[in-house]
Each structure stands twice: as C-alpha cells, then as structure tokens.
Design an enzyme around this catalytic site. Structure first.
Site, short mmCIF file in Angstrom:
data_model
loop_
_atom_site.label_atom_id
_atom_site.label_comp_id
_atom_site.label_asym_id
_atom_site.label_seq_id
_atom_site.Cartn_x
_atom_site.Cartn_y
_atom_site.Cartn_z
N SER A 410 0.80 -1.22 0.00
CA SER A 410 0.00 0.00 0.00
C SER A 410 0.84 1.27 0.00
O SER A 410 1.61 1.50 -0.92
CB SER A 410 -0.94 -0.04 1.20
OG SER A 410 -1.83 1.04 1.14
N HIS A 411 0.74 2.04 1.08
CA HIS A 411 1.40 3.35 1.16
C HIS A 411 2.85 3.23 1.62
O HIS A 411 3.55 4.24 1.67
CB HIS A 411 0.63 4.24 2.12
CG HIS A 411 0.45 3.58 3.45
ND1 HIS A 411 -0.43 2.55 3.64
CD2 HIS A 411 1.08 3.77 4.63
CE1 HIS A 411 -0.35 2.14 4.90
NE2 HIS A 411 0.56 2.86 5.51
N ASP A 592 -2.93 6.49 -3.00
CA ASP A 592 -1.74 5.81 -2.46
C ASP A 592 -1.25 4.75 -3.44
O ASP A 592 -1.78 4.60 -4.54
CB ASP A 592 -2.03 5.20 -1.08
CG ASP A 592 -2.97 4.01 -1.14
OD1 ASP A 592 -3.74 3.89 -2.10
OD2 ASP A 592 -2.93 3.17 -0.20
N ASP A 594 -1.48 1.55 -3.80
CA ASP A 594 -2.37 0.52 -4.35
C ASP A 594 -3.75 1.07 -4.69
O ASP A 594 -4.68 0.31 -4.96
CB ASP A 594 -2.48 -0.67 -3.39
CG ASP A 594 -3.09 -0.30 -2.05
OD1 ASP A 594 -2.96 0.86 -1.63
OD2 ASP A 594 -3.71 -1.17 -1.42
N ASP A 596 -6.18 2.51 -3.08
CA ASP A 596 -7.41 2.41 -2.28
C ASP A 596 -7.63 3.63 -1.39
O ASP A 596 -8.69 3.80 -0.82
CB ASP A 596 -7.47 1.10 -1.48
CG ASP A 596 -6.29 0.90 -0.55
OD1 ASP A 596 -5.37 1.74 -0.57
OD2 ASP A 596 -6.29 -0.11 0.18
N ARG A 597 -6.59 4.49 -1.25
CA ARG A 597 -6.77 5.67 -0.41
C ARG A 597 -6.99 6.91 -1.27
O ARG A 597 -6.61 6.94 -2.43
CB ARG A 597 -5.53 5.90 0.44
CG ARG A 597 -5.25 4.79 1.41
CD ARG A 597 -4.12 5.18 2.33
NE ARG A 597 -3.87 4.10 3.27
CZ ARG A 597 -3.24 4.25 4.43
NH1 ARG A 597 -2.78 5.44 4.76
NH2 ARG A 597 -3.05 3.22 5.22
N LYS A 701 -11.63 -0.35 0.35
CA LYS A 701 -11.75 1.08 0.17
C LYS A 701 -11.32 1.41 -1.25
O LYS A 701 -10.59 0.64 -1.87
CB LYS A 701 -10.94 1.84 1.22
CG LYS A 701 -9.47 1.46 1.34
CD LYS A 701 -8.87 2.20 2.53
CE LYS A 701 -7.40 1.90 2.71
NZ LYS A 701 -7.18 0.72 3.57
C1 VG1 Z 1 -3.38 1.55 8.38
C2 VG1 Z 1 -4.55 2.48 8.63
C3 VG1 Z 1 -5.84 1.71 8.48
C4 VG1 Z 1 -5.89 1.07 7.09
C5 VG1 Z 1 -4.66 0.21 6.88
C6 VG1 Z 1 -4.59 -0.37 5.49
O1 VG1 Z 1 -3.39 0.52 9.34
O2 VG1 Z 1 -4.47 3.06 9.89
O3 VG1 Z 1 -6.92 2.57 8.67
O4 VG1 Z 1 -7.03 0.28 6.95
O5 VG1 Z 1 -3.50 0.98 7.09
O6 VG1 Z 1 -4.60 0.62 4.53
P1 VG1 Z 1 -2.47 0.55 10.66
O7 VG1 Z 1 -2.70 -0.79 11.35
O8 VG1 Z 1 -1.05 0.76 10.18
O9 VG1 Z 1 -2.91 1.71 11.44
V1 VG1 Z 1 -3.75 0.40 3.10
O10 VG1 Z 1 -4.23 1.60 2.07
O11 VG1 Z 1 -2.17 0.55 3.74
O12 VG1 Z 1 -4.07 -1.13 2.62
CO CO Z 2 -3.61 1.32 0.31
#
Ligand code: VG1
Ligand code: CO
Length: 873
Positions: A410-411, A592, A594, A596-597, A701
């Site tokens: 992801s990010h 982001d 992937d 989804d954000r 998302k």
């Molecule tokens: C983080 C965010 C959470 C989100 C998750 C996956 O998790 O806080 O809200 O669902 O990333 O997003 P954490 O456990 O690091 O707080 V993504 O776009 O990274 O798949």
């Molecule tokens: Co993501």
C-alpha cells in the site's frame, strides 16, 4: 460420549424431560438415519441396549466384531486392537465371527443411568490401546500410544442387551480414502430422502477398493488423485492401486483391475479399463503441469497484520519466504472449503519492486495446488479496489473468481531496500477474514513443504491475452488470462456515478482539477477515467506512470507525503493556506500506492478524511448508485475515525457502526444479507481517518471512487453553470455550520522500539480503571478502555483494538500500534475535539490542550524516548 453425557448433566436433563430412548452413531456413517422401524423393534423387544450389526464381508474383516462372553453370556464387542497377534487369523475369520458393529446404538437412558449409579458415576469400559504418531500426517514424528474406549463396548455392561442385523445401507462409513472414493463414485446413489446407498446396479456387493495405503492415507492425496473428476466404479468388482495415480471423469473401472505405478510421478489413468493389470510406471506424465513438493521449514514472523503481510522486500525475496506464505494461504483456503480448481484466481499488485517475479511464482504454485484459471492484471498491475471489482464483476458464472492475491504494501515505500507485501482476498472481493488469516499464520509455523510446477512456463504479462498450458498426458490444462487492468473497475464506476454530469463540471471554464497518483498503480486507472472516459487533457494527471519504487517517494496521500500536490493546491503540510502566485486548481486529489486511499483538496482547502466521509454520507443522494436504490441505509467508520459521520447518521436516521481499524470489518456489514441472511445494511458507505473511503460496490476502500463521489456531489451542487461555482470549501463549511466541526488530527511515531511501544500500551491498558473518572486539565476522562468489537453479523470478537480516553465533553484521545509497519513499531495517537460554534480555528490551536494531555497520558517520552511525531495528518 458417556463421560460427556454424565459429566455435563445432560443425561439427567434428558431423563427429567421424559426422554427414554437415545440413538447414537458415528458422525462419518452416512447410513445412520433415525429409522422408526428399528426404534419400534427396540421398544417392543424391551432391550436395554441394542447394537445394529451387519454381516461381515472381506472389506470389514479387520474391524471389530460382536461375540458372546462365556462367563456371563453377555454380548461383548471385540476391537482389533484388543486382539493378540497370534489370534489375528481367527479374529479376521468372517465365517466364524459373522457380525460386526456398525456403531449405530440404541440406548435406554434409564438403564444407562442405573449402570452409572451402580459404578459411582461412570461406566466401566474396556481400554483399547492404539499405536500412533503425534502428527498423524507424519509417520516419522514421535510415536505415542493412544488409549481409547469404544462407545459400543458398553454393550457388555447392560443386562438384556441385544443386537439386530441391519442391511448394509445402514452402514456407509467414510473411514479411509477407499471408502470415500467409493462413496463419491457412481457405486453410490443418493435416494430421494438424501441417503447415500449402494447403487442397485452393484448387485448388493460394493466394489472392493484397495488404494495404496501409504500413498492414500490422507484425504488430500485422494483429492489430488481425483482433481479432474471421480472415476466410474459401478461395474467394478475390485480395484487395486499401487503407487500414485490420477483418475478423471472419463475413467471407468470394470471387473477386476489392478494398477501399478513405480515412478514417483502420479500417472493419469483414463478411459475404460476392464479386467486388466496395468503398469503405468513409464506412461507419459503431466509435463509442465507436474507439481513438485519442495521441502521447506517455517520462517518466523509471517503473521499478517491490518492488511496482509508486509515486510522488507529483501526479506520477501529471501529463499522460500514468499513460497511459504503462499502455500500457507492455499492450505488455509482449501481447509476453509474452497476448491481451487473451480473458478479463477486473480493476481495483481501495485507494481512495486518484485511484483512481477512474485506473480510468476504465484502462478506456478497455484497450478501445483490445483488452480485451473488465472486472471493476471496487465503488467501485473491491479489496484486493490480493482481486484475487488474483478472478483465481483468479471466473467461468466463458471469462471467467477474464488479469490485473489494482491501484491502490495500500500502506502509503504517500495524498492529493493523498502517494503513488499501480500494479501489474500476472498470470494466476496474483500480482505480474508480474521479466521482465515489466523489459519494461514498457523500454517506458516508448521509448514514442511510447498508445491510448485517448476516447469510451468513464465507468462508474458505485458499485454492482455490468453495462454493455455496442457498436461502432456492430456489430463488437464491451465489457462492464464492477462486482463486489461482497468476494465472491470472502470465499468463498475461508470454504473455508479453520473459521468455526464461530472464531465459537464470538469468542462466548466471555472473548474480545474489535478489528480496525483504518486507513481503508484492508480495512474492507469486515473487515465482511463479522466482522460479516456471523461475527455480531460492528460495534464489533469500527475505522477501517473507507475514506478517500482514510486519514484523514491512515499505513496501516501496526505499533507506530508503528497507535498508536490499540496503545494500546487496552495497549502502547507499543516493544511494552512500559503501565499501563491499563480492560479490554484479548484479540485485536487491524491491516491496511495495501491489506489485504495484518497486525499481530497479544494483550492487552498484540505478536507480531513473524517469530514470527507461525513460530507459524502450527507450528500449520498447526489450519486445515482444510492439514489436509485432508495438511498443510503447504513454507515460505518473505524473506531479512531472522528465522530463527524455519527452526527449525520443520527440526523438521517441511518444504521451506524463503529468498527476496529482495517477494511475487513466493514465487509461483514455489507454482506449481512446476501451472505449471512440477516438485516440488509446496503447501500452502505464507510470510511477511515487514514484516507480510506468506500461503499458496498466493492469490498475494499476505493480511492478513485471517493474522488468521483466528490466530483458527483460537486456536480450536483453546480447544475447551473451561469451561477458562481460552489466549491469544496463551500460544501464543507456549510456542513460544519449544520453539524458542528470535529477538530481532528493523528500523530504517527514511526520506527519506535517495539518493546517500548508495547510496554507503553500495556501500561495504559492496565490503568484503564484507574484513569476512568480522572480529571486531566480542563477535561474529565469519562471512560478509559481498550476497544473491543463484537461483530453484529457473525458474532466474532476482536479485542485489544486500541486504548481510548473518552472525555466527558465528547472529545477523544486514542492510541494504537500500527498493524501495517514493515519493521519496528509505529505508535498512532488520534485526537478529536468537537466544537459546535467555533468553526474557524486552526486545527493545532483547537487541539492544543488535548494534545498535551494525550502526550502525558501515554508518557511516550519515557517509553519511546521522544514526543516528536514523524507524521501529522
Ligand atoms: C493503516 C490504517 C488503516 C488502514 C490500513 C490499510 O493501518 O491506519 O486505517 O485500513 O493501514 O490501509 P495501521 O494498522 O497501520 O494503522 V492500506 O491503504 O495501507 O491497505
Ligand atoms: Co492502500
């Protein structure tokens, strides 16, 4: 069974409730139905205990049998494990001991109670001694002796026990692969009342099946042997197999057939085989589809977090790391009841370093595990929401995807020195539920080998197209389709929003936009939507070419990391206006890695994700997807997300849910009706403070969905192009004046020492009771707790989801540890304060006192050595 009946009080309860007779049977005996004729016989003969017996055939010569004890003429049960070696031939003589126990037992509960009382609370049963290994799947594991008692053995305790000879139809046990093969074949038929009975065409005698006991000890081996179909056995008398073979739907055994395979590769046996003795050792094998089991050992730390497994790329590239995890997922998915050979496996990722190599590995392992069709995103690219859309929308029914691997962190930054990740999504298009991830993790801790087809060719994933690879022996083939990455998702988005209204908005002279894809996977999706569908110039796209290291950036759409866009939109990293020389676009967005954000920006205006969620919920009826379905029914937010949406939900009378962090918890709510047959909560919108927003159109998302949702809302507020533009800022401010403002921020402390961070959390967890009721500055802590969530749909419970300090005025301070950090610990501190009047404060000013209080409550300075966050959002 007797111990449970007695110990649990159930026996007394049944007697008290007037029950007199009990029928019990082995759970694997598919013939053991409650037959009223037998019950009548039991009742009229007034027996105390009655055992259903069948006549022994050669197939059951090894099993136990019924005998009469000379001393007291009681019926007794003799199990093979009780027989001395020298007596074995006599024990197995089916002319001497003609009847065996089916374990279908009829018991008079009052007589049972008499025996229990006589012996002071238990029933004395003979002990059976069995030699086993600790791990039944592994012959070389520690040898142990298993002691057991047989429930049928109780027959010797009852005065006036009897036995009744029943037809074979009452005994259809599935104990060995031999039985299961027979049962699944046409040698058995299902009666109108759903009982499996021997096919009348067998003439009352079941075929004798003798599969190689070493090779077909476990069900998995039989599944593999019949992956292409179950053979016909109805005309077979005896089937003997030595070594491993595979059979198919076209395979028909007739008469007496014996097959030997001395090679170590399983060989395919097809067509009609009649009264033959075959040696298939040298037959053609599977070729490119031949699986091999590669020995491996567990690798520590493969526990999936908030969103799959994320680790340093180098770790993922180390020997067996990816393979172990992928095999663990396949095994968990199969154990969960999914057949890998039906439907399609989707594979795609955010394009980060190692994406393409990982895809080739997953295909080869998928084939070895039985997958017959793959959909791979073009160039290996599929955004997370696009995977969800592809699973849900793509293909005819017989090809529908059963699941997907998404290769993303992801990010998190990408590249050889940064992070890689993998997650699995299930048939509903959403992240694998908790139990599946727990099973996966358990598998990673005990894995001994993984399956792979090393000779399967590398697939060219650079252009859409289909590749079919057949087994040399013609037994099966595998299809790998490289699909246009954006197709399913963009088609779905077009059915949700009013594209022509959005296009009119975008075409206005006083409207301009820019969409930053941060060199992640979103670029091609943004291009497909805004350039190809909505006719905008490519200049609306920023950083839209995916790069395997996101161009060295941090593809996280927030004020800190999307700084290029944030500056163009006339803001600083705190979201404050800066001096700008030229014109600023009216609308800005970022995605982001992937896709989804989302981050939503107006001209010199930042919309917090929590506010964005609330505004979209309040304006959902501007979007055709919601208005045409009669409007939104329910909304949800993750626990740390601000309460702005709660106020809208209350106002609009919507069902509302507060879930733990991570998208998987929203999925159940969206599927409450179609999967769980409960109340319907769709149409549904949900979101998180971490720049994630979405609806029930997919089960992830969806970044580009949120951007289009905002544009659709803006379009609806700007239907008259002669009037001045209603801006993002106008809409948000109007929202605040109606509902008040939830000032909100999140502080992240990345790269903390895990031990210190955990100790800090533990301390707060221990102190919840002591903190409740305390006064801190101008606040009173109404409740301090550790958030626990009971899923209203399936009842599952998620504990330890974050420490909350809920102040008496509705303000909140929350702490949790990130579940997505690739290494080290990330502490997240969330601060929220509601104001109904003061709507124009700077966020940092509004939250000043509460922030100080939060730092003191956690004492991060002592535990982690710093009070300075790495990121504020
Ligand atoms: C983080 C965010 C959470 C989100 C998750 C996956 O998790 O806080 O809200 O669902 O990333 O997003 P954490 O456990 O690091 O707080 V993504 O776009 O990274 O798949
Ligand atoms: Co993501």
């Amino acid at each position: 069974m007797y111990a449970a009946l007695i110990g649990s009080g159930r026996l007394d309860a049944l007697l008290a409730a007037g029950y007199k007779y009990m029928f019990v049977s082995n759970s694997d005996n598919l013939g053991a139905t409650l037959d009223l004729k037998i019950l009548t016989h039991f009742a009229t003969t007034d027996a105390s205990f009655m055992m259903e017996c069948c006549e022994r055939t050669e197939n059951d010569k090894k099993g136990g049998h019924l005998a009469i004890r000379n001393s007291d003429k009681h019926l007794i049960l003799r199990e093979s494990a009780m027989c001395a070696d020298e007596d074995e031939p006599a024990f197995q003589d089916i002319t001497k001991h003609r009847f065996f126990n089916t374990n279908n037992l009829w018991i008079r509960l009052d007589k049972l109670k008499e025996i229990v009382d006589k012996f002071g609370g238990f029933i004395p049963l003979p002990m059976i001694k069995n030699s086993k290994t600790v791990d039944p799947k592994d012959d070389s594991s520690q040898k142990v002796i298993q002691l057991e008692t047989a429930m049928g053995a109780a027959i010797e305790c009852f005065d006036g026990a009897s036995a009744v000879i029943v037809p074979r139809t009452r005994f259809a046990p599935v104990k060995k692969c031999n039985d299961l093969l027979l049962l699944r074949s046409d040698a058995y038929v299902i009666t109108e009342d759903f009982r499996p009975v021997l096919n009348p065409a067998c003439g009352g005698v079941a075929p004798v099946i003798n599969l190689d006991s070493k090779k077909y000890k476990l069900v998995g081996a039989l599944e593999e042997a019949t992956a292409d179909g179950v053979p016909s056995l109805v005309d077979c008398k005896r089937l003997t197999v030595k070594g491993v073979i595979r059979m198919g739907r076209s395979t028909r055994f007739v008469g007496d057939v014996s097959i030997t395979n001395k090679s170590d590769e399983s060989k395919f046996v097809s067509g009609k085989i009649e009264n033959a003795t075959l040696d298939v050792s040298d037959a053609t094998g599977l070729g490119a589809l031949k699986p091999t089991a590669v020995a491996t050992a567990p690798i520590a730390g493969q526990k999936p977090g908030t969103s799959g497994l994320r680790k340093k790329t180098k770790e993922f590239m180390s020997e067996n790391y990816l393979n172990n995890f992928v095999q663990a997922v396949f095994d968990a998915v199969v154990a969960g009841g999914t057949s890998l050979s039906e439907g399609t496996l989707v594979v795609g990722g955010d394009g980060r370093y190692f994406n393409k190599e990982a895809i080739q590995t997953i295909i080869k392992m998928g084939v070895a595990n039985g997958v017959k069709r793959f959909w791979i995103g073009e160039n290996g690219l599929l955004s997370t929401p696009a995977v969800s859309a592809t699973i849900r929308e793509r293909g005819p029914v017989w090809q529908k995807a059963f699941g997907a691997f998404i290769l993303t962190a992801s990010h998190n930054p990408g590249g050889p020195e940064e992070d890689f990740g993998i997650k699995y999504n299930t048939q509903n298009g959403g992240p694998a539920p908790e139990y599946l991830m727990q099973a996966t993790y358990a598998n990673t801790t005990s894995i001994k080998s993984y399956k792979i087809c090393s000779d399967f060719p590398d697939i060219d994933i650079s252009t859409p197209g289909s590749t079919s690879v057949a087994a040399d022996d013609g037994s099966s083939s595998v299809v790998v389709d490289v699909i246009p990455s954006t197709e399913s998702h963009v088609t779905l988005l077009k059915s949700i929003f009013d594209f022509s209204a959005i296009k009119s908005l975008l075409d206005r002279d006083d409207f301009s936009m820019i969409y930053d894809s941060m060199h992640g996977v979103n670029g091609p999706f943004a291009k497909a939507v805004f350039v190809d569908e909505l006719g905008q110039p490519e200049s609306v796209l920023m950083n839209h070419i995916p790069k395997d290291d996101f161009n060295g950036g941090h593809a996280d759409p927030n004020l800190t990391y999307a700084k290029e866009l944030v500056a163009i939109m006339g803001l600083d990293r705190k979201g404050q206006k800066i001096d700008v020389s030229g014109p600023v676009p009216t609308f800005g967005a970022a995605a982001d890695g992937d896709g989804d954000r989302n981050m939503i920006l107006g001209s010199q205006f930042f919309v917090t994700p929590s506010d964005s969620l609330a505004v979209l919920v309040a304006n959902a009826n501007c979007i055709p997807f919601f208005s045409t379905q009669g409007g939104l029914k329910a909304v949800a937010r993750s626990m740390p997300t601000s309460g702005a949406v709660d106020l809208v939900a209350k106002d609009l009378n919507l069902d509302f849910f507060e879930t733990p962090t991570g998208w998987k918890f929203f999925g159940n709510l969206m599927d409450s009706k179609c999967i769980f047959k409960g109340k319907d909560y769709t149409p549904f919108i949900c979101g998180e403070e971490s720049f994630g927003t979405g609806s029930d159109h997919v089960r992830e998302k969806d970044g580009i969905w949120a951007v289009l949702a905002w544009l659709n809302v803006l379009a609806a507020h700007n239907t008259d192009s002669s009037k001045p533009l209603v801006t993002v800022e106008d809409i948000v401010k109007a929202h605040w004046s109606k509902y008040g403002r939830n000032y909100y921020c999140r502080w992240d402390f990345e790269g903390m020492d895990a031990a210190g961070a955990n100790a800090m959390m533990d301390k707060m967890r221990e102190s919840t009771a002591a903190n409740t009721g305390r006064t801190v500055g101008s606040y009173t802590i109404a409740t301090a707790d550790d958030f626990k969530y009971t899923d209203p749909v399936d009842g599952s419970v998620a504990k330890k989801q974050g420490i909350r300090f809920l102040m008496s005025d509705g303000s909140r301070v929350i702490f949790r540890l990130s579940g997505t950090a690739g290494s080290g610990a990330t502490v997240r501190m969330y601060i929220e304060q509601y104001e109904s009047e003061k709507l124009d404060l700077a966020v940092s000013d509004a939250l000043k006192e509460l922030t100080r209080i939060a730092l003191d409550l956690c004492d991060i300075k002592t535990f982690c050595g710093t009070e300075t966050p790495t990121v504020i959002t």
